[in-house]
Design a protein around this motif. Structure first.
Motif, PDB file in Angstrom:
ATOM      1  N   GLN A 157     -61.451 -66.319  -8.606  1.00  0.00           N
ATOM      2  CA  GLN A 157     -61.394 -66.833  -7.230  1.00  0.00           C
ATOM      3  C   GLN A 157     -62.041 -65.850  -6.256  1.00  0.00           C
ATOM      4  OE1 GLN A 157     -57.108 -67.004  -7.283  1.00  0.00           O
ATOM      5  NE2 GLN A 157     -57.101 -69.246  -7.155  1.00  0.00           N
ATOM      6  N   ALA A 158     -61.719 -64.584  -6.407  1.00  0.00           N
ATOM      7  CA  ALA A 158     -62.245 -63.565  -5.496  1.00  0.00           C
ATOM      8  C   ALA A 158     -63.764 -63.472  -5.593  1.00  0.00           C
ATOM      9  CB  ALA A 158     -61.592 -62.214  -5.790  1.00  0.00           C
ATOM     10  N   LYS A 159     -64.304 -63.570  -6.816  1.00  0.00           N
ATOM     11  CA  LYS A 159     -65.760 -63.530  -6.983  1.00  0.00           C
ATOM     12  C   LYS A 159     -66.413 -64.723  -6.299  1.00  0.00           C
ATOM     13  CE  LYS A 159     -67.211 -62.139 -11.188  1.00  0.00           C
ATOM     14  NZ  LYS A 159     -67.187 -62.022 -12.681  1.00  0.00           N
ATOM     15  N   LYS A 160     -65.764 -65.854  -6.348  1.00  0.00           N
ATOM     16  CA  LYS A 160     -66.291 -67.040  -5.668  1.00  0.00           C
ATOM     17  C   LYS A 160     -66.324 -66.815  -4.157  1.00  0.00           C
ATOM     18  CE  LYS A 160     -65.581 -72.017  -5.285  1.00  0.00           C
ATOM     19  NZ  LYS A 160     -64.733 -73.154  -5.630  1.00  0.00           N
ATOM     20  N   GLU A 161     -65.269 -66.211  -3.618  1.00  0.00           N
ATOM     21  CA  GLU A 161     -65.169 -65.964  -2.176  1.00  0.00           C
ATOM     22  C   GLU A 161     -66.280 -65.044  -1.664  1.00  0.00           C
ATOM     23  OE1 GLU A 161     -63.225 -67.320   0.056  1.00  0.00           O
ATOM     24  OE2 GLU A 161     -61.841 -68.370  -1.256  1.00  0.00           O
ATOM     25  N   ILE A 162     -66.671 -64.059  -2.479  1.00  0.00           N
ATOM     26  CA  ILE A 162     -67.710 -63.123  -2.023  1.00  0.00           C
ATOM     27  C   ILE A 162     -69.115 -63.574  -2.413  1.00  0.00           C
ATOM     28  CG2 ILE A 162     -66.143 -61.129  -2.033  1.00  0.00           C
ATOM     29  CD1 ILE A 162     -67.802 -60.263  -4.654  1.00  0.00           C
ATOM     30  N   LYS A 163     -69.200 -64.738  -3.039  1.00  0.00           N
ATOM     31  CA  LYS A 163     -70.489 -65.235  -3.559  1.00  0.00           C
ATOM     32  C   LYS A 163     -71.113 -64.181  -4.477  1.00  0.00           C
ATOM     33  CE  LYS A 163     -71.335 -68.786  -0.325  1.00  0.00           C
ATOM     34  NZ  LYS A 163     -71.981 -70.010  -0.460  1.00  0.00           N
ATOM     35  N   TYR A 164     -70.359 -63.857  -5.509  1.00  0.00           N
ATOM     36  CA  TYR A 164     -70.701 -62.849  -6.510  1.00  0.00           C
ATOM     37  C   TYR A 164     -72.115 -63.037  -7.063  1.00  0.00           C
ATOM     38  CZ  TYR A 164     -70.733 -60.780 -11.192  1.00  0.00           C
ATOM     39  OH  TYR A 164     -71.074 -60.096 -12.325  1.00  0.00           O
ATOM     40  N   SER A 165     -72.838 -61.904  -7.191  1.00  0.00           N
ATOM     41  CA  SER A 165     -74.187 -61.971  -7.743  1.00  0.00           C
ATOM     42  C   SER A 165     -74.453 -60.948  -8.845  1.00  0.00           C
ATOM     43  CB  SER A 165     -75.223 -61.807  -6.630  1.00  0.00           C
ATOM     44  OG  SER A 165     -75.029 -60.586  -5.949  1.00  0.00           O
ATOM     45  N   GLU A 166     -73.779 -59.805  -8.817  1.00  0.00           N
ATOM     46  CA  GLU A 166     -74.019 -58.780  -9.842  1.00  0.00           C
ATOM     47  C   GLU A 166     -72.857 -57.801  -9.910  1.00  0.00           C
ATOM     48  OE1 GLU A 166     -76.853 -55.492  -8.937  1.00  0.00           O
ATOM     49  OE2 GLU A 166     -77.181 -56.569  -7.051  1.00  0.00           O
ATOM     50  N   GLN A 167     -72.815 -57.039 -11.012  1.00  0.00           N
ATOM     51  CA  GLN A 167     -71.768 -56.033 -11.135  1.00  0.00           C
ATOM     52  C   GLN A 167     -72.320 -54.751 -11.727  1.00  0.00           C
ATOM     53  OE1 GLN A 167     -69.062 -58.122 -13.836  1.00  0.00           O
ATOM     54  NE2 GLN A 167     -69.213 -56.410 -15.252  1.00  0.00           N
ATOM     55  N   ARG A 168     -71.620 -53.672 -11.422  1.00  0.00           N
ATOM     56  CA  ARG A 168     -71.930 -52.348 -11.965  1.00  0.00           C
ATOM     57  C   ARG A 168     -70.642 -51.809 -12.579  1.00  0.00           C
ATOM     58  NH1 ARG A 168     -76.583 -50.534  -8.993  1.00  0.00           N
ATOM     59  NH2 ARG A 168     -77.699 -52.457  -8.613  1.00  0.00           N
ATOM     60  N   MET A 178     -64.292 -48.129 -13.768  1.00  0.00           N
ATOM     61  CA  MET A 178     -64.348 -48.738 -12.445  1.00  0.00           C
ATOM     62  C   MET A 178     -65.473 -49.756 -12.481  1.00  0.00           C
ATOM     63  SD  MET A 178     -63.861 -45.684  -9.740  1.00  0.00           S
ATOM     64  CE  MET A 178     -63.247 -44.144 -10.343  1.00  0.00           C
ATOM     65  N   VAL A 179     -65.227 -50.910 -11.880  1.00  0.00           N
ATOM     66  CA  VAL A 179     -66.243 -51.952 -11.833  1.00  0.00           C
ATOM     67  C   VAL A 179     -66.435 -52.373 -10.378  1.00  0.00           C
ATOM     68  CG1 VAL A 179     -66.924 -54.247 -12.631  1.00  0.00           C
ATOM     69  CG2 VAL A 179     -65.636 -52.735 -14.158  1.00  0.00           C
ATOM     70  N   LEU A 180     -67.672 -52.481  -9.984  1.00  0.00           N
ATOM     71  CA  LEU A 180     -68.039 -52.920  -8.644  1.00  0.00           C
ATOM     72  C   LEU A 180     -68.718 -54.283  -8.779  1.00  0.00           C
ATOM     73  CD1 LEU A 180     -68.461 -52.439  -5.606  1.00  0.00           C
ATOM     74  CD2 LEU A 180     -70.510 -51.130  -6.194  1.00  0.00           C
ATOM     75  N   TYR A 181     -68.128 -55.288  -8.147  1.00  0.00           N
ATOM     76  CA  TYR A 181     -68.666 -56.650  -8.144  1.00  0.00           C
ATOM     77  C   TYR A 181     -69.308 -56.866  -6.773  1.00  0.00           C
ATOM     78  CZ  TYR A 181     -65.270 -56.985 -11.949  1.00  0.00           C
ATOM     79  OH  TYR A 181     -64.542 -56.765 -13.091  1.00  0.00           O
ATOM     80  N   LEU A 182     -70.592 -57.113  -6.749  1.00  0.00           N
ATOM     81  CA  LEU A 182     -71.335 -57.268  -5.503  1.00  0.00           C
ATOM     82  C   LEU A 182     -71.602 -58.739  -5.225  1.00  0.00           C
ATOM     83  CD1 LEU A 182     -73.894 -54.462  -6.318  1.00  0.00           C
ATOM     84  CD2 LEU A 182     -71.957 -54.273  -4.748  1.00  0.00           C
ATOM     85  N   GLY A 183     -71.521 -59.121  -3.962  1.00  0.00           N
ATOM     86  CA  GLY A 183     -71.789 -60.493  -3.586  1.00  0.00           C
ATOM     87  C   GLY A 183     -72.493 -60.569  -2.247  1.00  0.00           C
ATOM     88  N   ASP A 184     -72.906 -61.759  -1.895  1.00  0.00           N
ATOM     89  CA  ASP A 184     -73.589 -61.972  -0.620  1.00  0.00           C
ATOM     90  C   ASP A 184     -72.641 -61.862   0.571  1.00  0.00           C
ATOM     91  OD1 ASP A 184     -75.934 -62.427  -2.042  1.00  0.00           O
ATOM     92  OD2 ASP A 184     -75.632 -64.598  -2.087  1.00  0.00           O
ATOM     93  N   LYS A 185     -71.343 -62.124   0.336  1.00  0.00           N
ATOM     94  CA  LYS A 185     -70.382 -62.127   1.433  1.00  0.00           C
ATOM     95  C   LYS A 185     -69.313 -61.053   1.299  1.00  0.00           C
ATOM     96  CE  LYS A 185     -70.849 -66.961   2.658  1.00  0.00           C
ATOM     97  NZ  LYS A 185     -70.134 -68.184   2.982  1.00  0.00           N
ATOM     98  N   GLY A 186     -69.546 -60.078   0.427  1.00  0.00           N
ATOM     99  CA  GLY A 186     -68.579 -59.007   0.259  1.00  0.00           C
ATOM    100  C   GLY A 186     -68.659 -58.386  -1.116  1.00  0.00           C
ATOM    101  N   PHE A 187     -67.631 -57.616  -1.450  1.00  0.00           N
ATOM    102  CA  PHE A 187     -67.600 -56.924  -2.735  1.00  0.00           C
ATOM    103  C   PHE A 187     -66.158 -56.771  -3.199  1.00  0.00           C
ATOM    104  CE2 PHE A 187     -67.494 -53.720   0.583  1.00  0.00           C
ATOM    105  CZ  PHE A 187     -66.457 -52.886   0.182  1.00  0.00           C
ATOM    106  N   ILE A 188     -66.033 -56.472  -4.478  1.00  0.00           N
ATOM    107  CA  ILE A 188     -64.731 -56.227  -5.092  1.00  0.00           C
ATOM    108  C   ILE A 188     -64.853 -54.944  -5.908  1.00  0.00           C
ATOM    109  CG2 ILE A 188     -62.967 -57.093  -6.700  1.00  0.00           C
ATOM    110  CD1 ILE A 188     -64.261 -59.925  -6.179  1.00  0.00           C
ATOM    111  N   LEU A 189     -63.862 -54.079  -5.780  1.00  0.00           N
ATOM    112  CA  LEU A 189     -63.771 -52.876  -6.600  1.00  0.00           C
ATOM    113  C   LEU A 189     -62.625 -53.069  -7.572  1.00  0.00           C
ATOM    114  CD1 LEU A 189     -63.938 -50.114  -3.860  1.00  0.00           C
ATOM    115  CD2 LEU A 189     -65.639 -50.531  -5.612  1.00  0.00           C
TER     116      LEU A 189
END
Length: 170
Positions: A11-22, A101-112
């Motif tokens: 759900q959180a990845k959808k909210e940030i419009k997830y595009s890539e992760q590190r 640690m994983v960083l999920y990057l998106g168009d509208k935000g990010f998740i750590l």
């Protein structure tokens, strides 16, 4: 927003419009870390934190500084989260270290995400009882955070997530 026991990573990845992760591996061993292994994991830990901050500052034009946590500046929530979540792993995780640690990057935000191996913990119980066994701010910070804190499994958590959305969550 603070703690959210109902939110999941999908759900959180959808909210940030997830595009890539590190992903940054810190300590893969399934044994308690010792002072003999400190040099290896400490270098990886420091490098991961700095790489995450550099990526976020560059991609999103932020001004995150890991020293803010040391100075007690909790307005820098990324710095505070990275250090509080990691400190909790060092003190309380089964193997006394952050696994990755994983960083999920998106168009509208990010998740750590700060991951630990081994036994999980009951985040709901710790929050409800305000149980505090370590010297950090841990759940106090998570309760006061303006961004969203959530878990992979609130009753058997091995991963703690910090979600920063640049738009209000729907």
């Amino acid at each position: 927003m603070v703690l959210n026991f109902d939110l999941n990573l999908k759900q959180a990845k959808k909210e940030i419009k997830y595009s890539e992760q590190r992903e940054f591996i810190i300590y893969e061993n399934e044994e308690v870390r010792t002072y003999e292994t400190s040099d290896e994991w400490l270098e990886k830990f420091a490098a991961a934190q700095h790489a995450i901050v550099d990526l976020l500052n560059k991609k999103y034009k932020l001004n995150i500084d890991l020293q803010n946590w040391v100075k007690g500046d909790t307005t820098d929530e990324v710095s505070s989260f990275l250090n509080e979540a990691s400190s909790n792993c060092f003190a309380n995780a089964q193997y006394k270290c952050v696994w990755k640690m994983v960083l999920y990057l998106g168009d509208k935000g990010f998740i750590l995400g700060v991951f630990q191996k081994g036994k999980g913990f009951n985040a709901k119980e710790i929050n409800t009882s305000k149980k505090k066994e370590n010297v950090g701010k841990g759940f106090d910070f998570y309760r006061e955070c303006k961004n969203v804190i959530f878990f992979d499994d609130p009753k058997d958590a091995t991963t703690l997530f910090f979600s920063c959305s640049f738009e209000p969550l729907s």
